[in-house]
Design a protein around this motif. Sequence first.
Motif, PDB file in Angstrom:
ATOM      1  N   ASN A   3       0.755  -1.270   0.145  1.00 26.95           N
ATOM      2  CA  ASN A   3       0.369   0.162   0.105  1.00 26.95           C
ATOM      3  C   ASN A   3       0.903   1.417  -0.002  1.00 26.95           C
ATOM      4  OD1 ASN A   3      -2.498   1.391  -0.005  1.00 26.95           O
ATOM      5  ND2 ASN A   3      -2.372   1.574   2.367  1.00 26.95           N
ATOM      6  N   ALA A   4       1.890   1.171   0.745  1.00 24.14           N
ATOM      7  CA  ALA A   4       2.853   2.405   1.055  1.00 24.14           C
ATOM      8  C   ALA A   4       3.495   2.575  -0.460  1.00 24.14           C
ATOM      9  CB  ALA A   4       3.981   2.253   1.871  1.00 24.14           C
ATOM     10  N   ARG A   5       3.900   1.488  -1.097  1.00 23.22           N
ATOM     11  CA  ARG A   5       4.653   1.674  -2.319  1.00 23.22           C
ATOM     12  C   ARG A   5       3.653   2.135  -3.479  1.00 23.22           C
ATOM     13  NH1 ARG A   5       9.115  -3.119  -1.998  1.00 23.22           N
ATOM     14  NH2 ARG A   5      10.717  -2.099  -0.534  1.00 23.22           N
ATOM     15  N   ARG A   6       2.489   1.747  -3.419  1.00 24.53           N
ATOM     16  CA  ARG A   6       1.546   2.196  -4.339  1.00 24.53           C
ATOM     17  C   ARG A   6       1.308   3.692  -4.073  1.00 24.53           C
ATOM     18  NH1 ARG A   6      -1.500  -2.648  -4.382  1.00 24.53           N
ATOM     19  NH2 ARG A   6      -2.441  -2.195  -2.255  1.00 24.53           N
ATOM     20  N   LYS A   7       1.275   4.111  -3.047  1.00 24.69           N
ATOM     21  CA  LYS A   7       1.121   5.401  -2.664  1.00 24.69           C
ATOM     22  C   LYS A   7       2.264   6.459  -3.165  1.00 24.69           C
ATOM     23  CE  LYS A   7      -1.016   5.231   1.704  1.00 24.69           C
ATOM     24  NZ  LYS A   7      -0.964   5.455   2.937  1.00 24.69           N
ATOM     25  N   ILE A   8       3.540   5.864  -2.997  1.00 22.49           N
ATOM     26  CA  ILE A   8       4.726   6.315  -3.637  1.00 22.49           C
ATOM     27  C   ILE A   8       4.696   6.253  -5.038  1.00 22.49           C
ATOM     28  CG2 ILE A   8       7.294   5.923  -4.112  1.00 22.49           C
ATOM     29  CD1 ILE A   8       7.358   5.159  -0.981  1.00 22.49           C
ATOM     30  N   ASP A   9       4.177   5.251  -5.653  1.00 24.68           N
ATOM     31  CA  ASP A   9       4.210   5.295  -7.240  1.00 24.68           C
ATOM     32  C   ASP A   9       3.132   6.305  -7.816  1.00 24.68           C
ATOM     33  OD1 ASP A   9       5.877   2.903  -7.477  1.00 24.68           O
ATOM     34  OD2 ASP A   9       4.115   1.599  -7.572  1.00 24.68           O
ATOM     35  N   ASP A  10       2.082   6.670  -6.866  1.00 24.77           N
ATOM     36  CA  ASP A  10       1.171   7.331  -7.393  1.00 24.77           C
ATOM     37  C   ASP A  10       1.807   8.983  -7.162  1.00 24.77           C
ATOM     38  OD1 ASP A  10      -1.511   8.546  -8.240  1.00 24.77           O
ATOM     39  OD2 ASP A  10      -1.848   9.158  -6.178  1.00 24.77           O
ATOM     40  N   GLN A  14       2.747  11.817 -10.347  1.00 22.50           N
ATOM     41  CA  GLN A  14       2.441  13.453 -10.170  1.00 22.50           C
ATOM     42  C   GLN A  14       3.722  14.065 -10.429  1.00 22.50           C
ATOM     43  OE1 GLN A  14      -0.395  14.333  -7.105  1.00 22.50           O
ATOM     44  NE2 GLN A  14      -0.699  12.347  -6.769  1.00 22.50           N
ATOM     45  N   LEU A  15       4.815  13.531  -9.612  1.00 19.09           N
ATOM     46  CA  LEU A  15       6.030  14.413  -9.673  1.00 19.09           C
ATOM     47  C   LEU A  15       6.778  14.413 -11.222  1.00 19.09           C
ATOM     48  CD1 LEU A  15       7.877  13.306  -6.567  1.00 19.09           C
ATOM     49  CD2 LEU A  15       7.178  15.655  -6.973  1.00 19.09           C
ATOM     50  N   VAL A  16       6.673  13.368 -11.971  1.00 27.57           N
ATOM     51  CA  VAL A  16       7.037  13.513 -13.192  1.00 27.57           C
ATOM     52  C   VAL A  16       6.401  14.082 -14.086  1.00 27.57           C
ATOM     53  CG1 VAL A  16       7.293  12.146 -15.276  1.00 27.57           C
ATOM     54  CG2 VAL A  16       8.078  11.227 -12.876  1.00 27.57           C
ATOM     55  N   ALA A  17       4.835  14.198 -13.859  1.00 28.28           N
ATOM     56  CA  ALA A  17       4.161  15.253 -14.843  1.00 28.28           C
ATOM     57  C   ALA A  17       4.682  16.660 -14.545  1.00 28.28           C
ATOM     58  CB  ALA A  17       2.735  15.027 -14.340  1.00 28.28           C
ATOM     59  N   LEU A  18       4.830  16.983 -13.179  1.00 27.96           N
ATOM     60  CA  LEU A  18       5.067  18.330 -13.040  1.00 27.96           C
ATOM     61  C   LEU A  18       6.486  18.698 -13.387  1.00 27.96           C
ATOM     62  CD1 LEU A  18       3.648  18.564  -9.278  1.00 27.96           C
ATOM     63  CD2 LEU A  18       2.767  20.079 -11.351  1.00 27.96           C
ATOM     64  N   LEU A  19       7.363  17.871 -13.249  1.00 24.05           N
ATOM     65  CA  LEU A  19       8.728  18.006 -13.647  1.00 24.05           C
ATOM     66  C   LEU A  19       8.976  18.181 -15.359  1.00 24.05           C
ATOM     67  CD1 LEU A  19      10.815  15.422 -11.631  1.00 24.05           C
ATOM     68  CD2 LEU A  19      11.037  17.832 -11.448  1.00 24.05           C
ATOM     69  N   GLU A  20       8.164  17.361 -15.890  1.00 24.56           N
ATOM     70  CA  GLU A  20       8.036  17.570 -17.220  1.00 24.56           C
ATOM     71  C   GLU A  20       7.527  19.103 -17.826  1.00 24.56           C
ATOM     72  OE1 GLU A  20       6.786  14.833 -20.473  1.00 24.56           O
ATOM     73  OE2 GLU A  20       6.666  13.286 -19.165  1.00 24.56           O
TER      74      GLU A  20
END
Length: 87
Positions: A3-10, A14-20
């Motif tokens: 569950n924690a890793r799913r949250k990190i993946d999510d 979002q971070l990748v979209a913002l970095l792009e």
Amino acid sequence: MENARRKIDDIDHQLVALLEERMQVVEEVISIKKAQTREVLDEDREKDVLKKVSACIKHKEYEPCILAIYEEILTVSKVYQVKKLTE
Ligand SMILES: C=C(O[C@@H]1C=C(C(=O)O)C=C[C@H]1O)C(=O)O
């Protein structure tokens, strides 16, 4: 753990979209610097970026981690700009 890793993946998604998105604005900055023959490095602007980032951090114990990430973002941004402006 899953569950924690799913949250990190999510969050990473979002971070990748913002970095792009940030890099796309850096492309605009590159065009302006090219047109105005301005230096890639702007130390005053970087100080301002880091000051604004620090001010946004709610959990101050994370400040060193977040500022280290931002130092890297600024470095990568400049390396990308130099590459684009010299190719
Ligand atoms: C993007 C710029 O170029 C460089 C990179 C910065 C950034 O990625 O935020 C900030 C200042 C400059 O050293 C800029 O001048 O705004």
